[in-house]
Write a protein that holds these residues in place. Sequence first.
Motif, PDB file in Angstrom:
ATOM      1  N   ILE A 293      12.772  44.381   1.345  1.00 38.34           N
ATOM      2  CA  ILE A 293      14.072  43.852   1.775  1.00 38.34           C
ATOM      3  C   ILE A 293      14.051  42.339   1.552  1.00 38.34           C
ATOM      4  CG2 ILE A 293      15.651  43.595   3.701  1.00 38.34           C
ATOM      5  CD1 ILE A 293      15.321  46.495   2.756  1.00 38.34           C
ATOM      6  N   ALA A 294      14.833  41.883   0.614  1.00 39.18           N
ATOM      7  CA  ALA A 294      14.818  40.464   0.241  1.00 39.18           C
ATOM      8  C   ALA A 294      15.877  39.656   0.970  1.00 39.18           C
ATOM      9  CB  ALA A 294      15.002  40.321  -1.270  1.00 39.18           C
ATOM     10  N   LYS A 295      16.943  40.329   1.415  1.00 43.74           N
ATOM     11  CA  LYS A 295      18.037  39.625   2.080  1.00 43.74           C
ATOM     12  C   LYS A 295      18.770  40.606   2.994  1.00 43.74           C
ATOM     13  CE  LYS A 295      20.882  40.302  -2.077  1.00 43.74           C
ATOM     14  NZ  LYS A 295      19.870  41.147  -2.743  1.00 43.74           N
ATOM     15  N   ALA A 296      19.597  40.079   3.862  1.00 44.98           N
ATOM     16  CA  ALA A 296      20.304  40.909   4.840  1.00 44.98           C
ATOM     17  C   ALA A 296      21.178  41.957   4.162  1.00 44.98           C
ATOM     18  CB  ALA A 296      21.151  40.026   5.761  1.00 44.98           C
ATOM     19  N   GLU A 297      21.737  41.598   3.037  1.00 51.89           N
ATOM     20  CA  GLU A 297      22.633  42.521   2.338  1.00 51.89           C
ATOM     21  C   GLU A 297      21.915  43.799   1.875  1.00 51.89           C
ATOM     22  OE1 GLU A 297      24.435  38.720   2.700  1.00 51.89           O
ATOM     23  OE2 GLU A 297      22.473  39.278   1.868  1.00 51.89           O
TER      24      GLU A 297
ATOM     25  N   PHE B  19       2.487  45.028   2.215  1.00 48.47           N
ATOM     26  CA  PHE B  19       3.146  44.376   3.353  1.00 48.47           C
ATOM     27  C   PHE B  19       3.824  43.093   2.889  1.00 48.47           C
ATOM     28  CE2 PHE B  19      -0.082  46.977   5.424  1.00 48.47           C
ATOM     29  CZ  PHE B  19       0.620  47.526   6.484  1.00 48.47           C
ATOM     30  N   TYR B  20       5.046  42.903   3.359  1.00 44.12           N
ATOM     31  CA  TYR B  20       5.819  41.711   3.024  1.00 44.12           C
ATOM     32  C   TYR B  20       6.325  41.065   4.304  1.00 44.12           C
ATOM     33  CZ  TYR B  20       6.025  43.997  -1.567  1.00 44.12           C
ATOM     34  OH  TYR B  20       5.710  44.619  -2.750  1.00 44.12           O
ATOM     35  N   LYS B  21       6.424  39.745   4.277  1.00 41.72           N
ATOM     36  CA  LYS B  21       7.020  39.055   5.423  1.00 41.72           C
ATOM     37  C   LYS B  21       8.541  39.110   5.317  1.00 41.72           C
ATOM     38  CE  LYS B  21       7.689  34.598   7.641  1.00 41.72           C
ATOM     39  NZ  LYS B  21       9.160  34.751   7.582  1.00 41.72           N
ATOM     40  N   THR B  22       9.187  39.423   6.404  1.00 34.77           N
ATOM     41  CA  THR B  22      10.653  39.429   6.438  1.00 34.77           C
ATOM     42  C   THR B  22      11.167  38.011   6.171  1.00 34.77           C
ATOM     43  OG1 THR B  22      10.687  41.256   8.014  1.00 34.77           O
ATOM     44  CG2 THR B  22      12.677  39.906   7.862  1.00 34.77           C
ATOM     45  N   PRO B  23      12.100  37.836   5.233  1.00 37.94           N
ATOM     46  CA  PRO B  23      12.606  36.490   4.904  1.00 37.94           C
ATOM     47  C   PRO B  23      13.214  35.789   6.118  1.00 37.94           C
ATOM     48  CG  PRO B  23      13.307  38.099   3.272  1.00 37.94           C
ATOM     49  CD  PRO B  23      12.709  38.884   4.395  1.00 37.94           C
ATOM     50  N   ASP B  24      13.031  34.483   6.181  1.00 40.38           N
ATOM     51  CA  ASP B  24      13.553  33.701   7.307  1.00 40.38           C
ATOM     52  C   ASP B  24      15.070  33.830   7.440  1.00 40.38           C
ATOM     53  OD1 ASP B  24      11.030  32.875   7.963  1.00 40.38           O
ATOM     54  OD2 ASP B  24      11.218  30.872   7.071  1.00 40.38           O
ATOM     55  N   ALA B  25      15.762  33.926   6.313  1.00 36.56           N
ATOM     56  CA  ALA B  25      17.221  34.038   6.365  1.00 36.56           C
ATOM     57  C   ALA B  25      17.641  35.318   7.080  1.00 36.56           C
ATOM     58  CB  ALA B  25      17.799  34.017   4.947  1.00 36.56           C
ATOM     59  N   LEU B  26      16.896  36.407   6.883  1.00 36.26           N
ATOM     60  CA  LEU B  26      17.193  37.655   7.571  1.00 36.26           C
ATOM     61  C   LEU B  26      16.833  37.557   9.052  1.00 36.26           C
ATOM     62  CD1 LEU B  26      18.037  40.560   7.803  1.00 36.26           C
ATOM     63  CD2 LEU B  26      15.894  41.256   6.699  1.00 36.26           C
ATOM     64  N   LEU B  27      15.737  36.878   9.356  1.00 26.47           N
ATOM     65  CA  LEU B  27      15.353  36.677  10.763  1.00 26.47           C
ATOM     66  C   LEU B  27      16.449  35.902  11.510  1.00 26.47           C
ATOM     67  CD1 LEU B  27      11.559  35.739  10.385  1.00 26.47           C
ATOM     68  CD2 LEU B  27      12.513  37.909  11.195  1.00 26.47           C
ATOM     69  N   GLN B  28      16.977  34.871  10.855  1.00 29.85           N
ATOM     70  CA  GLN B  28      18.053  34.095  11.477  1.00 29.85           C
ATOM     71  C   GLN B  28      19.296  34.951  11.666  1.00 29.85           C
ATOM     72  OE1 GLN B  28      17.996  30.766  12.680  1.00 29.85           O
ATOM     73  NE2 GLN B  28      19.886  31.587  13.577  1.00 29.85           N
ATOM     74  N   LYS B  29      19.578  35.822  10.686  1.00 28.06           N
ATOM     75  CA  LYS B  29      20.736  36.720  10.797  1.00 28.06           C
ATOM     76  C   LYS B  29      20.570  37.663  11.982  1.00 28.06           C
ATOM     77  CE  LYS B  29      24.587  38.438   9.009  1.00 28.06           C
ATOM     78  NZ  LYS B  29      25.834  37.654   8.901  1.00 28.06           N
ATOM     79  N   GLU B  30      19.345  38.129  12.216  1.00 26.94           N
ATOM     80  CA  GLU B  30      19.076  38.978  13.381  1.00 26.94           C
ATOM     81  C   GLU B  30      19.436  38.253  14.680  1.00 26.94           C
ATOM     82  OE1 GLU B  30      15.451  42.062  12.742  1.00 26.94           O
ATOM     83  OE2 GLU B  30      14.859  39.957  12.759  1.00 26.94           O
ATOM     84  N   LEU B  31      19.032  36.996  14.775  1.00 26.90           N
ATOM     85  CA  LEU B  31      19.326  36.212  15.988  1.00 26.90           C
ATOM     86  C   LEU B  31      20.827  36.052  16.185  1.00 26.90           C
ATOM     87  CD1 LEU B  31      16.593  33.397  15.708  1.00 26.90           C
ATOM     88  CD2 LEU B  31      16.594  35.347  17.269  1.00 26.90           C
ATOM     89  N   ASP B  32      21.528  35.774  15.107  1.00 26.20           N
ATOM     90  CA  ASP B  32      22.980  35.581  15.198  1.00 26.20           C
ATOM     91  C   ASP B  32      23.682  36.856  15.655  1.00 26.20           C
ATOM     92  OD1 ASP B  32      22.570  33.008  14.283  1.00 26.20           O
ATOM     93  OD2 ASP B  32      23.050  33.486  12.187  1.00 26.20           O
ATOM     94  N   VAL B  33      23.286  37.992  15.083  1.00 23.53           N
ATOM     95  CA  VAL B  33      23.896  39.273  15.461  1.00 23.53           C
ATOM     96  C   VAL B  33      23.533  39.621  16.892  1.00 23.53           C
ATOM     97  CG1 VAL B  33      23.956  41.744  14.979  1.00 23.53           C
ATOM     98  CG2 VAL B  33      23.961  40.113  13.087  1.00 23.53           C
ATOM     99  N   TYR B  34      22.270  39.391  17.260  1.00 26.53           N
ATOM    100  CA  TYR B  34      21.828  39.693  18.630  1.00 26.53           C
ATOM    101  C   TYR B  34      22.654  38.926  19.655  1.00 26.53           C
ATOM    102  CZ  TYR B  34      18.792  40.266  22.696  1.00 26.53           C
ATOM    103  OH  TYR B  34      18.303  40.546  23.968  1.00 26.53           O
ATOM    104  N   ASP B  35      22.904  37.656  19.393  1.00 29.15           N
ATOM    105  CA  ASP B  35      23.680  36.835  20.333  1.00 29.15           C
ATOM    106  C   ASP B  35      25.076  37.413  20.555  1.00 29.15           C
ATOM    107  OD1 ASP B  35      21.565  35.133  20.659  1.00 29.15           O
ATOM    108  OD2 ASP B  35      22.333  33.561  19.328  1.00 29.15           O
ATOM    109  N   LYS B  36      25.697  37.891  19.485  1.00 31.85           N
ATOM    110  CA  LYS B  36      27.035  38.483  19.610  1.00 31.85           C
ATOM    111  C   LYS B  36      26.995  39.773  20.424  1.00 31.85           C
ATOM    112  CE  LYS B  36      28.745  36.616  15.205  1.00 31.85           C
ATOM    113  NZ  LYS B  36      29.202  36.943  13.830  1.00 31.85           N
ATOM    114  N   VAL B  37      25.966  40.582  20.174  1.00 30.70           N
ATOM    115  CA  VAL B  37      25.812  41.844  20.913  1.00 30.70           C
ATOM    116  C   VAL B  37      25.620  41.569  22.402  1.00 30.70           C
ATOM    117  CG1 VAL B  37      24.311  43.839  21.251  1.00 30.70           C
ATOM    118  CG2 VAL B  37      24.920  43.125  18.930  1.00 30.70           C
ATOM    119  N   VAL B  38      24.759  40.608  22.719  1.00 31.68           N
ATOM    120  CA  VAL B  38      24.473  40.276  24.120  1.00 31.68           C
ATOM    121  C   VAL B  38      25.720  39.730  24.812  1.00 31.68           C
ATOM    122  CG1 VAL B  38      23.222  38.655  25.610  1.00 31.68           C
ATOM    123  CG2 VAL B  38      21.996  39.950  23.854  1.00 31.68           C
ATOM    124  N   GLU B  39      26.479  38.923  24.089  1.00 32.34           N
ATOM    125  CA  GLU B  39      27.710  38.371  24.661  1.00 32.34           C
ATOM    126  C   GLU B  39      28.688  39.497  25.014  1.00 32.34           C
ATOM    127  OE1 GLU B  39      31.276  35.174  23.497  1.00 32.34           O
ATOM    128  OE2 GLU B  39      29.649  35.610  22.073  1.00 32.34           O
TER     129      GLU B  39
END
Length: 396
Positions: free
Chosen positions: A188-192, A322-342
């Motif tokens: 998985i290279a990007k959120a898309e 094994f691959y490290k999840t890209p930082d851009a996807l990690l940041q996208k996870e945080l953004d989506v999580y914040d909306k869900v929690v709200e």
Amino acid sequence: MEAKKVRAGSKKGKADTPQMGGRREFLTSAVAAAGAATLSLGFPTIVKAQGPITMRWQSTWPTKDIFHEYALDFAKKVNDMTGGDLKIEVLPAGAVVPAFGLLEAVSKGTLDGGHGVMVYHYGKQEALALWGSGPAYAMDANMLLAWHKYGGGKELLAKIYESIGANVVSFAYGPMPTQPLGWFKKPIAKAEDLQGVKFRTVGISIDVFTGLGAAVNALPGGEIVPALDRGLLDGAEFNNASSDRLLGFPDVSKVCMLQSYHQNAESFEILFNKDKFNGLPDKMKAVIENAVEAASADMSWKAIDRYSKDYLEMQKKDNVKFYKTPDALLQKELDVYDKVVEQKSAKNPLFKEIVESQKAFAARAVSWDQDTNVNRRMAHAHYFGKKAPAKPKGKS
């Protein structure tokens, strides 16, 4: 001579007074005691022997999963520490009820107790997933347990169970390392890349991956690999190197994305039926509470040993990449999580209360941790990293 007789008689008379009476009383008591002993030998008192207290438990894990082993480890500690006065028998998932049915079965008394995770009760009360889903506001799993014990989490958990009428006593224990993003057919290279992917996860992670465009299906551990094998899933996450390997993930996928915020910190849960637990002697309750903490430490040490071995084995023997999840996807996870929690906080006051409690604890605990503990990457690279070859002498 007469006077001597009188004196001798007078000595003999003294011996017949109180001292002689004392001897007679002593002899009478001794005879009575001997008689009582003889009677007791002839007619023994009947004492009813009280056998050990037994409990039937179930885990939410397949027999071959290391998590079921953790459940057995806890039971053994209690059985040993009580000297056999309490005997806990642990069955695997599905032996009595499905994995997701554990809470209800323990609450009703169908089972005396069980071993699982709070996020599996997500359908009963969404706030329970806050003990396992999400970034935990940068806390690791041990910090999450610190919040649970000392930051108000334990009381909030009891409040949740009371609100849904669960007749249980719960103990959080066993810090889990950060879980992989998951197993996929290709990196998985990007959120898309998650758009339309049929994916397995649980808890609030369902909402997060849905927000990332995946088609989510929540399945218990034992059903994931068969679903991947049959093409019912395109990707899935479970937990760790040992569990994933034992459950057969490398047999159906050769790509695993490491690091994710969807389940950055989680702990196990030990459940007792409340009536069964409250009926135990106080001394036995204290043994259980201390066994929880002993098992928590032991589990974390065993995890380091076993997970690191299986991580290497999967690379060497199973040909997993094994691959490290890209930082851009990690940041996208945080953004989506914040909306869900709200959204969930707006609908669920108890959910909001727990989020605020975790944030308050994390703000100071994580700041202290990051300021105090040195980053270990430099030391690891120093001792185990590839070093540049030495330059030949005399050449620049």
